[in-house]
Design an enzyme around this catalytic site. Structure first.
Site, mmCIF file in Angstrom:
data_model
loop_
_atom_site.group_PDB
_atom_site.id
_atom_site.type_symbol
_atom_site.label_atom_id
_atom_site.label_comp_id
_atom_site.label_asym_id
_atom_site.label_seq_id
_atom_site.Cartn_x
_atom_site.Cartn_y
_atom_site.Cartn_z
ATOM 1 C CG ASP A 67 -31.861 -14.311 8.009
ATOM 2 O OD1 ASP A 67 -31.310 -15.372 8.349
ATOM 3 O OD2 ASP A 67 -31.231 -13.339 7.545
ATOM 4 C CE LYS A 68 -28.731 -18.011 13.302
ATOM 5 N NZ LYS A 68 -27.336 -17.861 13.811
ATOM 6 C CG HIS A 69 -28.605 -11.016 13.714
ATOM 7 N ND1 HIS A 69 -27.696 -10.836 12.713
ATOM 8 C CD2 HIS A 69 -28.093 -10.390 14.796
ATOM 9 C CE1 HIS A 69 -26.680 -10.124 13.158
ATOM 10 N NE2 HIS A 69 -26.899 -9.832 14.425
ATOM 11 C CB SER A 70 -26.442 -15.457 16.220
ATOM 12 O OG SER A 70 -25.506 -15.614 17.250
ATOM 13 C CB THR A 107 -22.092 -17.106 9.004
ATOM 14 O OG1 THR A 107 -22.724 -17.344 10.250
ATOM 15 C CG2 THR A 107 -22.571 -18.124 7.997
ATOM 16 N NE ARG A 155 -23.069 1.840 18.010
ATOM 17 C CZ ARG A 155 -23.520 0.602 17.752
ATOM 18 N NH1 ARG A 155 -23.940 0.275 16.539
ATOM 19 N NH2 ARG A 155 -23.554 -0.298 18.699
ATOM 20 C CB SER A 170 -26.467 -1.320 14.502
ATOM 21 O OG SER A 170 -25.439 -1.944 13.786
ATOM 22 C CE LYS A 174 -25.200 -4.851 10.182
ATOM 23 N NZ LYS A 174 -24.894 -3.907 11.250
ATOM 24 C CE LYS A 175 -29.344 -11.074 9.668
ATOM 25 N NZ LYS A 175 -29.271 -12.382 9.056
HETATM 26 N N1 IUR Z 1 -23.651 -6.093 15.219
HETATM 27 C C1 IUR Z 1 -24.252 -5.123 14.528
HETATM 28 O O1 IUR Z 1 -24.690 -5.346 13.410
HETATM 29 N N2 IUR Z 1 -24.360 -3.909 15.075
HETATM 30 C C2 IUR Z 1 -23.896 -3.619 16.298
HETATM 31 O O2 IUR Z 1 -24.016 -2.505 16.749
HETATM 32 C C3 IUR Z 1 -23.261 -4.667 17.001
HETATM 33 C C4 IUR Z 1 -23.162 -5.880 16.448
HETATM 34 I I1 IUR Z 1 -22.508 -4.258 18.813
#
Ligand code: IUR
Length: 287
Positions: A67-70, A107, A155, A170, A174-175
């Site tokens: 996968d990719k995260h941006s 997305t 936060r 964070s 999740k990823k």
């Molecule tokens: N996206 C996230 O998933 N977590 C974060 O803390 C931020 C962006 I900033």
């Protein structure tokens, strides 16, 4: 902070045993003092494990889960082209996507401009689509890294969003819950980027790549320009129309395709589908 204390604390957040005030004290302590690399790894894995972690091994898929995260940008439709492209090269891409953060669209926002698109299918349907087509893009469900939802909420109201250890845990909490073999991170740099300076973008890129790799998911990161919109259009529905043109092979030399191609190269190499950059490029050009 000892690693088992981090784990217990995060589990307590997911179970509602820890109050918002306690979370706030923790996030402010991290915001002011930072964390060691090992502590960020512990916070990341505890966040990942605070809910359901997807497993793919029972499906015996004939390729890697990548996968990719941006960090997000304007006109950033990369995921919509990248997912199908690397899937066509033999990768499996279970993408859990978010909505826009601040001024950027996400997305999921773009996909929701397609009438009838279902961002929250049943887990079995998600797995079936990944298995049969190689790619599916859905929204985040409540059982994925639930501790992050509470931590992020606190936060947001305690001015502790901009902390690299907290951002790293964070994003990755999740990823990595989607059970990946490898991940590629696209960190934006420039006036439209979420991180305020190139130095901070680089620091985040290094943090994410190192922490994810140490947490067991080999990860690389690219720094890409976000000082102007990436696609020649910006907006949910128009970016879907543009995506279709790009998937048909129109505009192969556009900026958005250059970024997508570089991320695809990283994904094929990270997933061990290509042995070199040249090999990856050859495979990508055939699709
Ligand atoms: N996206 C996230 O998933 N977590 C974060 O803390 C931020 C962006 I900033």
């Amino acid at each position: 902070m000892p690693f088992d204390e981090i784990k217990g604390f995060v589990q307590g957040i997911a179970d509602d045993r820890i109050s918002d005030a306690q979370i706030g004290a923790f996030t402010m302590a991290v915001f002011l003092n930072g964390m060691s690399r090992e502590e960020v790894v512990a916070l990341t894995t505890a966040t990942r494990d605070s809910g359901h972690v997807m497993q793919w091994s029972d499906l015996n898929l004939p390729g890697p889960i990548v996968d990719k995260h941006s960090t997000g940008g304007v006109g950033d439709l990369v995921s919509l082209v990248l997912g199908p492209w690397v899937a066509a090269c033999g990768a499996f891409v279970p993408m859990i996507s978010g909505r826009g953060l601040g001024h950027t669209g996400g997305t999921l926002d773009k996909l929701e401009s397609i009438p009838g698109y279902d961002p929250y299918p049943a887990p079995e349907r998600f797995r079936d689509v990944v298995k049969s087509t190689g790619v599916a893009i859905i929204g985040q469900t409540g059982d994925l890294a639930p501790a992050d939802k509470r931590i992020y909420g606190v936060r947001d109201v305690t001015a502790t969003v901009e902390s690299i250890p907290l951002i790293t845990a964070s994003i990755l909490g999740k990823k990595l819950a989607s059970g990946l073999d490898a991940l590629v991170m696209d960190v934006k740099v420039g006036s439209g980027a979420f991180m305020p300076t190139p130095e901070k973008s680089q620091e985040l890129a290094k943090s994410v790549a190192n922490v994810a790799t140490q947490a067991g998911t080999p990860t690389t990161a690219l720094l890409t320009d976000m000082s102007q919109p990436l696609a020649p259009c910006a907006g949910n529905a128009v970016e879907i129309v543009e995506t279709l043109a790009l998937l048909r092979g129109d505009r192969p030399n556009s900026r958005v395709m250059q970024v997508t191609r570089e991320l695809a190269v990283e994904m094929l190499m990270a997933g061990k589908l290509a042995g070199s950059r040249e090999d990856a490029l050859t495979q990508l050009e055939k699709r």
